[in-house]
Each structure stands twice: as C-alpha cells, then as structure tokens.
Scaffold this motif. Structure first.
Motif: not given
Length: 547
Positions: A210-211, A236-240, A254-255
């Motif tokens: 989550l960092r 995509r994985k981080a957002r999910t 990140l965006r």
C-alpha cells in the motif's frame, strides 16, 4: 563497525579485569546490544534490556524516572516501580560502567557520542548521501546508502520491538529503513540500473503493497527497462488493492506517474521521479457526524496538505451511510481530500496502517468515549502507543471566531501541540497565543515568560506566525479563564498519561467546554520538521533550535 570515534570511557571489563579504559558502543538497529571494544556485553533479563532500550531511544536526553516506570510497566506501575527503575539502572551501570548513565535531578541520561550508536551512524551516512545527491553524485549516494542499510542486523529493537513501550518506536525505525531503501532505489535509477532496481522494488512492494511511493518508483524502473505494459499493470494492481482495502483512489503522485507513462513523457528519462508525497493529515471518525467536529480544526490546512477522511465501521449495514457521509464532507474541498470507508474489527490497527501507508504527519480522532476519567479508554491508549505519527484527540468543535491558544509547558507533547497550533495559525493568518503560568510569590516560582519566548521564536522562525504571550494564574480555573476567548485550544498531553490520564488541567478544560485538541507526539517527525528529517529517528522543536 559503527563505532567511528574512539572515546575513552570507564567501563566494566567483560573479560575479567574490574575496570579499564575502552570503547563502548550500542546497537538498536536489530536486537539491543552493547559492545565493549567490539565484544558483546551480557545485558541481563528483559526488563534491564528494556530500560537500556528506552534510554538509547532518548540518547543524550534526560528521561524522567516517572517516564521510565510508566513505560516499563505499561502505564500501571506498582508502588515499587521507582525502586525497580533505580535497581535496573544500577545493574546496567555494573555492566556498562559507572559513567555511562548519568543521574540528573529529574531522571537519567545515557551519554552516547555520535559514533557510538548504530542509529547515529546510520543517520550520518544517510545525510551524507542526501548531500551527494544534491550535487548529482548518485554513485557516492548509492554507496553511502548501502553502507547505511548494512548496519541493520534484523528487525529494529529485536525481540523488544513488539512490546507496548516500543511499538511506535519500532514503526518509526522501520520506516527510516524503508525510506532509505527508497532513496537507494532513486540513486540507482539515476545511475541507469533500471532492471536491478525493478527486481528489488518488486520485493519491497510485496512487503509494503500500500506504499504508493514504492509503487511509483517500481513503475518508473519498469518503464525505463522497456516494460511499459508491466509498469501500467503495477498502477492497476495498486488501484485495485487501495479501493478494495480502503475504498480510496491512488494519490496524485501515482496518478501522475501513470499519465506520464501513457504519454511517454520525456521527463521520465533519467529525471527525478517526483514521488515525494504531499504532507498528509488522516482524520478517523468514530461515527458519521464526527467529521463535523474534526474537519473545522484542519480545514485551513487543506490548501497545503492532503486530507484523508477515514470512516471505520464495526457493522456491514453501516457501510453505505458511512460512505455517503464521508463523500458529503469531502465535497467541502475543491481538491486534495480523499475518503476511505470500510468495516474494521480492529480500528486501532487499521488506523495506524492507514497512517503508515500514507506517511501521515498527523492523525486526528474524535473523543469517541469519555477521556476525562482516571485512565484513557483502552483503544485510544493503544492508538497512542502504536502510532508513529502525532495524534490529535478532538473534544468539541472550534468556535466561530477568536485566536488559537496553546497552553505551553515545554513538555515533549507540548512541542507537538505547538507544531499543530503553528500550522493552524499560519494557514488561518491569525495570531498564536502562547499561554503559560504566572509567578507564584509564595513558593518563589518565577513566571513562564522565558519558556514562552523560546516557543515563540521557534514558531516565528519556522512558519512566520505572529505570537503573543499570556500569563495565567497557576491553577485549572486560571487556565480555563485565560483560554475562554479561543477559537481553538491546542494542548499537549501530559507525559504521564498512561498512569494519570489526560491530567487535571485538561480535565478542567473538557469540563469547561473548551474547543480542544489534545496532542500526543509520535516518533515520526512532525509537519514543521525539515525535509531531511524523513531519514532521522526523531525531530523536536527545542531551545537550541528556537534560539
């Protein structure tokens, strides 16, 4: 070996002689250890090791006997606690030498020169690396950072790290290691070692999914390695995971990395990654309407700091209304506020995890239960023990108009309260009123104006706020009357909160209905700290900085 400067100290000879001159060194970046000329000393049982650990975590600063007893006995010291503290220190002196731990009027101080504690050496190396990076010498920076990370011998504080007095300190120390690993990745990316960095970041992300700053660096390393699709998959994985676990969208850094990769922005080619996150404030509400109490205290800060509104519910059927309430409050801000709403069976653990994931400088909570009893509620006390960030406990809501008042006594938590009060005064463009006790002719005690002057100088230098001293009679009623016109009162928690609760003065303020934030200082540097403090264990406004 972390001992750089050989200072002669009188210490017990572990090899047989009663006393001789030698070099004493200490380690906390792993199991607690003391070394005599490189030979480990036998420190004894857990309580003795805990006493040494507490002294080393406050190296070169006085730690009061009450603080030691309070920490060693988890806020419930027995009647023999003071005697037991004296005994532990006496036994440590037999091992370390009579001059290693000094007795002060109010407690004990362990005197540790800069080269004789592994943490000090670690910080020095990281500081030198930052200086090298500022000169674009990434090779030297990477070398120094690797040397710094090599000082770690395992988990911070070893087998003591999970005990109650050390949980927040362990979190802070482990955060320093992770931040340094990020700095090493940045230095090696600047050297063009993209594939190697991508592999190392995959390991780090697995341990800290989550960092967001790690994810952004991983995306950059993959992109520079010619693996654009994999870099976008990281996003995509981080957002999910963020949405599933916290109901929150990725942050701006990140965006921005995703957008830059999609357009193949030229700035991604061997340029700084730009992953520094804005300073964050986490608001954790115990009920839907609690945001009405929390937000007014920090709303002026929304322009310069990211606000994260978290609503943790115990029941699934409360989730929809909680989400609607959080979103409604989020609409007050044109930009920068995010929400996280989810069910939780352990809100203390989830709140600290959120604060760690987003490197929050401040966690603001409402007083869900009565806090003016003999002891703090168990969950709130656990949050104070576990959090690496400062905690602000909100009691009531700010008044419509007035100035910000801070009763100031110079304690550890008072300085944290000064940081928050200075933030608010600077953001609101209002004067900061520093409240201290007046003189007491009967006892001969002088007034607190000199102490208030130190606090004023620090606040003025660091944030340019206007300050005004105010002396009040040395009584609870005198304090309540002095702060009556305040729009908000920011006050530090008493240092002995584990055994005494919030203390009599704060109880009086609660009873008087003052718009109150009670602040507990965590080991993570606060929002007024300089940028380089992210790689230092602690940072506190003190007299030397004020002057």
């Amino acid at each position: 070996m972390f001992i750089r400067k050989r200072a002669a100290l009188v210490v017990a000879n572990p090899l047989g002689d009663a006393y001789r001159l030698g070099v004493l060194g200490f380690g906390i970046l792993g199991p607690i250890e003391a070394l005599y000329d490189g030979t480990p000393l036998q420190l004894g049982g857990p309580r003795r090791r805990s006493t040494l650990a507490l002294l080393l975590l406050n190296a070169n600063r006085v730690l009061s006997i009450d603080q030691l007893a309070d920490a060693l006995y988890a806020g419930r010291p027995p009647v023999t606690a003071v005697t037991q503290v004296h005994r532990q220190v006496s036994e440590l002196r037999k091992v370390l030498g009579s001059k290693a731990i000094r007795t002060q009027a109010s407690g004990y101080l362990i005197n540790v020169p800069r080269g004789q504690l592994d943490l000090f050496h670690f910080e020095e190396l990281v500081s030198d690396a930052a200086e090298a990076m500022s000169r674009s010498d990434a090779a030297r920076a990477a070398r120094l950072l690797k040397e710094a990370l090599a000082l770690w011998r395992g988990d911070a504080l070893g087998d003591l790290g999970g005990e109650e007095p050390f949980v927040s300190h362990t979190r802070r120390l482990e955060e320093l290691r992770l931040t340094t690993q990020e700095r090493l990745a940045e230095a090696e990316l600047a050297l063009g070692r993209h594939p190697e960095v991508a592999a190392e970041l995959e390991r780090l992300v697995a341990g800290h999914p989550l960092r967001e700053s790690l994810r952004a660096l991983q995306m950059l390393a993959l992109y520079r390695s010619g693996r654009q699709a994999e870099a976008l998959e990281v996003f995509r994985k981080a957002r999910t995971e963020l949405v599933d676990q916290f109901g929150i969208e990725p942050g701006s850094a990140l965006r921005a990395m995703e957008r830059a990769i999609l357009r193949q922005d030229s700035t991604l080619e061997l340029e700084p990654s730009g992953t520094d996150e804005p300073q964050a404030i986490l608001l954790v509400a115990s009920r839907d309407d609690a945001f009405d109490e929390l937000l007014p205290f920090v709303q002026p800060l929304a322009a310069s700091r990211e606000l994260i509104l978290a609503r943790l519910t115990a029941e699934e059927d409360e989730l929809a209304s909680a989400a609607a309430s959080a979103k409604a409050h989020c609409r007050r801000f044109s930009d920068g506020a995010r929400t996280a709403v989810f069910t939780s069976s352990d809100w203390v653990d989830d709140a600290t995890r959120l604060a760690d994931s987003y490197a929050a400088q401040l966690v603001l909570v409402d007083a869900a239960e009565r806090i003016d009893g003999e002891h703090l509620p168990d969950e709130l006390a656990a949050l104070l023990d576990r959090s690496a960030a400062d905690i602000g406990i909100v009691v009531g809501a700010p008044r419509v108009s007035g100035e910000i008042f801070i009763p100031f006594g110079g304690g550890e938590h008072d300085w944290a309260a000064l940081e928050l009060a200075t933030w608010l005064a600077a953001a609101a463009g209002t004067e900061l009123v520093l409240v201290g006790t007046g003189s007491d002719r009967q006892s001969g005690r002088r007034d607190a104006s000199r102490l208030l002057a130190h606090a004023a100088l620090a606040a003025q230098r660091l944030a340019g706020v206007s300050t005004r001293p105010l002396l009040a009679p040395p009584s609870a009623d005198g304090l309540c009357n002095a702060v009556e016109p305040a729009v908000a009162v920011i006050i530090g928690l008493t240092e002995n909160w584990r055994s005494t609760g919030i203390g009599d003065a704060r109880r009086a303020l609660v009873a008087a209905g003052a718009p109150l934030v009670i602040v507990h200082r965590g080991p993570r540097p606060g929002g007024l700290a300089p940028n380089e403090s992210r790689t230092r264990f602690s940072w506190t406004l003190d007299y030397s900085q004020a002057e």
